[in-house]
Design an enzyme around this catalytic site. Structure first.
Site, PDB file in Angstrom:
ATOM      1  N   VAL A  17     -34.323 -23.321  -6.082  1.00  0.00           N
ATOM      2  CA  VAL A  17     -35.050 -22.271  -5.351  1.00  0.00           C
ATOM      3  C   VAL A  17     -34.298 -20.940  -5.407  1.00  0.00           C
ATOM      4  CG1 VAL A  17     -35.862 -21.610  -3.034  1.00  0.00           C
ATOM      5  CG2 VAL A  17     -36.280 -23.926  -3.905  1.00  0.00           C
TER       6      VAL A  17
ATOM      7  N   GLY B  12     -15.663 -40.961   9.327  1.00  0.00           N
ATOM      8  CA  GLY B  12     -15.633 -40.120   8.121  1.00  0.00           C
ATOM      9  C   GLY B  12     -15.479 -40.953   6.857  1.00  0.00           C
TER      10      GLY B  12
ATOM     11  N   ASP C 133     -19.887 -40.555  12.260  1.00  0.00           N
ATOM     12  CA  ASP C 133     -20.068 -42.019  12.262  1.00  0.00           C
ATOM     13  C   ASP C 133     -18.940 -42.712  11.491  1.00  0.00           C
ATOM     14  OD1 ASP C 133     -22.208 -43.945  13.234  1.00  0.00           O
ATOM     15  OD2 ASP C 133     -21.911 -44.660  11.191  1.00  0.00           O
TER      16      ASP C 133
ATOM     17  N   THR D  32     -22.767 -38.533  21.791  1.00  0.00           N
ATOM     18  CA  THR D  32     -24.154 -38.126  21.513  1.00  0.00           C
ATOM     19  C   THR D  32     -25.113 -38.574  22.608  1.00  0.00           C
ATOM     20  OG1 THR D  32     -23.747 -38.188  19.151  1.00  0.00           O
ATOM     21  CG2 THR D  32     -26.051 -38.316  19.840  1.00  0.00           C
TER      22      THR D  32
HETATM   23  C1  LIG Z   1     -23.023 -34.573  15.428  1.00  0.00           C
HETATM   24  C2  LIG Z   1     -21.962 -35.611  15.718  1.00  0.00           C
HETATM   25  C3  LIG Z   1     -22.247 -36.650  16.573  1.00  0.00           C
HETATM   26  C4  LIG Z   1     -21.277 -37.598  16.879  1.00  0.00           C
HETATM   27  N1  LIG Z   1     -21.587 -38.622  17.741  1.00  0.00           N
HETATM   28  C5  LIG Z   1     -20.660 -39.519  18.101  1.00  0.00           C
HETATM   29  C6  LIG Z   1     -20.921 -40.545  19.076  1.00  0.00           C
HETATM   30  O1  LIG Z   1     -22.021 -40.645  19.604  1.00  0.00           O
HETATM   31  N2  LIG Z   1     -19.924 -41.398  19.409  1.00  0.00           N
HETATM   32  C7  LIG Z   1     -18.693 -41.318  18.852  1.00  0.00           C
HETATM   33  O2  LIG Z   1     -17.831 -42.128  19.169  1.00  0.00           O
HETATM   34  N3  LIG Z   1     -18.405 -40.361  17.940  1.00  0.00           N
HETATM   35  C8  LIG Z   1     -19.355 -39.462  17.568  1.00  0.00           C
HETATM   36  N4  LIG Z   1     -19.044 -38.466  16.660  1.00  0.00           N
HETATM   37  C9  LIG Z   1     -17.647 -38.391  16.190  1.00  0.00           C
HETATM   38  C10 LIG Z   1     -17.464 -38.865  14.780  1.00  0.00           C
HETATM   39  O3  LIG Z   1     -18.308 -39.896  14.391  1.00  0.00           O
HETATM   40  C11 LIG Z   1     -16.025 -39.324  14.519  1.00  0.00           C
HETATM   41  O4  LIG Z   1     -15.142 -38.724  15.354  1.00  0.00           O
HETATM   42  C12 LIG Z   1     -15.672 -38.942  13.129  1.00  0.00           C
HETATM   43  O5  LIG Z   1     -16.505 -39.620  12.224  1.00  0.00           O
HETATM   44  C13 LIG Z   1     -14.243 -39.258  12.843  1.00  0.00           C
HETATM   45  O6  LIG Z   1     -14.069 -38.945  11.489  1.00  0.00           O
HETATM   46  P1  LIG Z   1     -12.713 -38.621  10.802  1.00  0.00           P
HETATM   47  O7  LIG Z   1     -12.358 -39.827  10.012  1.00  0.00           O
HETATM   48  O8  LIG Z   1     -12.885 -37.310  10.096  1.00  0.00           O
HETATM   49  O9  LIG Z   1     -11.668 -38.521  11.978  1.00  0.00           O
HETATM   50  P2  LIG Z   1     -10.645 -37.425  12.369  1.00  0.00           P
HETATM   51  O10 LIG Z   1      -9.799 -38.083  13.390  1.00  0.00           O
HETATM   52  O11 LIG Z   1     -11.323 -36.161  12.721  1.00  0.00           O
HETATM   53  O12 LIG Z   1      -9.817 -37.291  11.039  1.00  0.00           O
HETATM   54  C14 LIG Z   1      -9.480 -36.066  10.427  1.00  0.00           C
HETATM   55  C15 LIG Z   1      -8.833 -36.340   9.095  1.00  0.00           C
HETATM   56  O13 LIG Z   1      -7.621 -37.098   9.262  1.00  0.00           O
HETATM   57  C16 LIG Z   1      -7.701 -38.337   8.583  1.00  0.00           C
HETATM   58  N5  LIG Z   1      -7.138 -39.397   9.434  1.00  0.00           N
HETATM   59  C17 LIG Z   1      -7.494 -39.649  10.735  1.00  0.00           C
HETATM   60  N6  LIG Z   1      -6.775 -40.674  11.218  1.00  0.00           N
HETATM   61  C18 LIG Z   1      -5.958 -41.085  10.220  1.00  0.00           C
HETATM   62  C19 LIG Z   1      -4.969 -42.114  10.120  1.00  0.00           C
HETATM   63  N7  LIG Z   1      -4.691 -42.914  11.159  1.00  0.00           N
HETATM   64  N8  LIG Z   1      -4.360 -42.277   8.930  1.00  0.00           N
HETATM   65  C20 LIG Z   1      -4.620 -41.451   7.880  1.00  0.00           C
HETATM   66  N9  LIG Z   1      -5.539 -40.446   7.923  1.00  0.00           N
HETATM   67  C21 LIG Z   1      -6.198 -40.266   9.075  1.00  0.00           C
HETATM   68  C22 LIG Z   1      -9.200 -38.574   8.300  1.00  0.00           C
HETATM   69  O14 LIG Z   1      -9.422 -39.342   7.144  1.00  0.00           O
HETATM   70  C23 LIG Z   1      -9.699 -37.154   8.116  1.00  0.00           C
HETATM   71  O15 LIG Z   1      -9.468 -36.720   6.818  1.00  0.00           O
HETATM   72  C24 LIG Z   1     -20.002 -37.510  16.313  1.00  0.00           C
HETATM   73  C25 LIG Z   1     -19.708 -36.454  15.449  1.00  0.00           C
HETATM   74  C26 LIG Z   1     -20.681 -35.505  15.146  1.00  0.00           C
HETATM   75  C27 LIG Z   1     -20.329 -34.386  14.228  1.00  0.00           C
END
Ligand SMILES: Cc1cc2nc3c(=O)[nH]c(=O)nc-3n(C[C@H](O)[C@H](O)[C@H](O)COP(=O)(O)OP(=O)(O)OC[C@H]3O[C@@H](n4cnc5c(N)ncnc54)[C@H](O)[C@@H]3O)c2cc1C
Length: 263
Positions: A208, A235, A233, A20
Site C-alpha cells: 500500500v 516473550g 504471553d 489484563t
Molecule cells: C498487552 C499486554 C497484556 C498482558 N497481559 C498479561 C496478563 O494478563 N497477565 C500476565 O501475567 N502478564 C501479562 N502481560 C505480560 C507479558 O505477558 C509478560 O510479562 C511478558 O510476556 C514477559 O516477556 P519477556 O520474556 O519479554 O519478559 P521480560 O522480563 O520483560 O524480559 C525482558 C528480556 O529479558 C530476557 N530475560 C528475562 N528473564 C530472563 C532470565 N531469567 N534469563 C535470561 N533472559 C531473561 C527476556 O528474554 C527478554 O529478552 C501482558 C503484556 C502485554 C503487553
C-alpha cells in the site's frame, strides 16, 4: 507477590502489572482474581508457586493505574497492588508448587489461541491490501495487483497465512485431544505465527505504500497489534523458546508425538 500463611488464612502482598482486565471495565476491580504468587520467597517455583483465588472486593486490593499499550486497545492493562489481602486458606488451588503446572497448562492453550489471533490479524491485513491493489492504479494503466512483483508478494503472504491457520488448528486439536498434555504445537503456533504475523502486516504495508504508515491507517493499527504477539504471553525470545527447548531436550521426547498424540 508473596502469600504468607497465618492460621487459616493467606495474607497476600505485592504488585501486579499487566493484569489484563483485572480492573474490570469500570476500573473498580474484577469479580475474582486468580493470583499467581510465591508462598515462600526462600524456595524455588517448584515448591512455592501457587494460585490463590481472591474475590475482587477483598479489602487491600488497589488499582494503582493503567498502562498504555500501543496496540490491543480493546482490553485494559491495569497495575494492581495487594496490601495485606486476606483470604481463607482453602482458596489455594491444589498446594504450593502446583502453580507451575497450572500456569504452564494455561499458557499452552493461550499460545494456541494467539496463533489463531495472528491468523485473524494477517487475514485482515491481506484483505485490506488486496482490495486496495485491485482498486488503485496510482495513475498508471493497470491496477496495482496486475504487476508481478505485487502478485508474487500476495502469493507469499497467502501461503504464510494458510500455514499459520493449519498449524493453529492442529495445535488446538492436539490440546483438546490430549487434555492439554501435548503442548509442543501450541507453543510453536505462538512463536511461529506471531513472528510471521509481523512479517505479513509489513508486507501489506509495503504494497500500500507510505500512506499505510499513518497512525490512523488500518494497516498501521494492525501492525501495532501484531507487534504485541511475539512480546506478550511469555516473550518468544526467552520464555517460549525455553519451553520448546525443554520439550525437545527431554529424554523421552518423541518428535512425532506433537503430530499424532491421542489422549
Ligand atoms: C498487552 C499486554 C497484556 C498482558 N497481559 C498479561 C496478563 O494478563 N497477565 C500476565 O501475567 N502478564 C501479562 N502481560 C505480560 C507479558 O505477558 C509478560 O510479562 C511478558 O510476556 C514477559 O516477556 P519477556 O520474556 O519479554 O519478559 P521480560 O522480563 O520483560 O524480559 C525482558 C528480556 O529479558 C530476557 N530475560 C528475562 N528473564 C530472563 C532470565 N531469567 N534469563 C535470561 N533472559 C531473561 C527476556 O528474554 C527478554 O529478552 C501482558 C503484556 C502485554 C503487553
Amino acid at each position: 507477590t508473596i502469600a504468607r500463611r497465618e492460621g487459616d488464612e493467606w495474607v497476600i502482598n505485592g504488585h501486579k502489572h499487566y493484569t489484563t482486565n483485572g480492573s474490570g471495565w469500570e476500573g473498580t476491580g474484577c469479580h475474582l482474581f486468580a493470583v499467581v504468587c510465591r508462598t515462600d520467597p526462600t524456595k524455588g517455583a517448584q515448591d512455592s508457586l501457587a494460585i490463590i483465588m481472591v474475590p475482587g472486593n477483598t479489602p487491600g486490593i488497589n488499582v494503582e493505574g493503567f498502562l498504555e499499550p500501543a496496540g490491543h486497545r480493546a482490553s485494559i492493562t491495569p497495575r494492581i497492588k495487594f496490601s495485606n489481602v486476606r483470604v481463607p486458606a482453602a482458596n489455594i488451588l491444589g498446594k504450593p508448587g502446583d502453580g507451575v503446572r497450572m500456569v504452564q497448562q494455561n499458557f499452552a492453550w493461550t499460545a494456541a489461541l494467539i496463533g489463531a489471533s495472528c491468523v485473524g490479524v494477517m487475514r485482515a491485513a491481506f484483505e485490506y491490501a488486496l482490495d486496495w491493489a485491485k482498486r488503485e492504479t496510482k495513475s498508471g494503466p493497470h491496477p496495482i495487483v496486475d504487476y508481478s512483483v505485487i502478485g508474487y508478494e500476495f502469493a507469499d503472504m497467502k501461503m504464510k497465512i494458510e500455514a499459520c491457520r493449519y498449524l493453529s488448528w492442529k495445535a488446538c486439536q492436539q490440546f483438546d485431544l490430549t487434555g492439554g498434555s501435548e503442548q509442543e504445537l501450541a507453543v510453536m503456533a505462538k512463536v511461529y505465527c506471531s513472528e510471521v504475523c509481523v512479517d505479513v502486516c509489513y508486507d501489506a504495508m509495503k504494497i500500500v505504500g507510505v500512506d499505510s504508515y499513518m497512525s490512523s491507517h488500518p494497516l498501521m493499527q494492525l501492525m501495532t497489534d501484531s507487534l504485541c504477539f511475539p512480546l506478550y504471553d511469555g516473550g518468544n525470545l526467552g520464555a517460549r523458546r525455553r519451553q520448546l527447548h525443554n520439550i525437545i531436550k527431554a529424554a523421552d521426547y518423541d518428535p512425532l508425538t506433537a503430530a499424532y498424540a491421542q489422549a
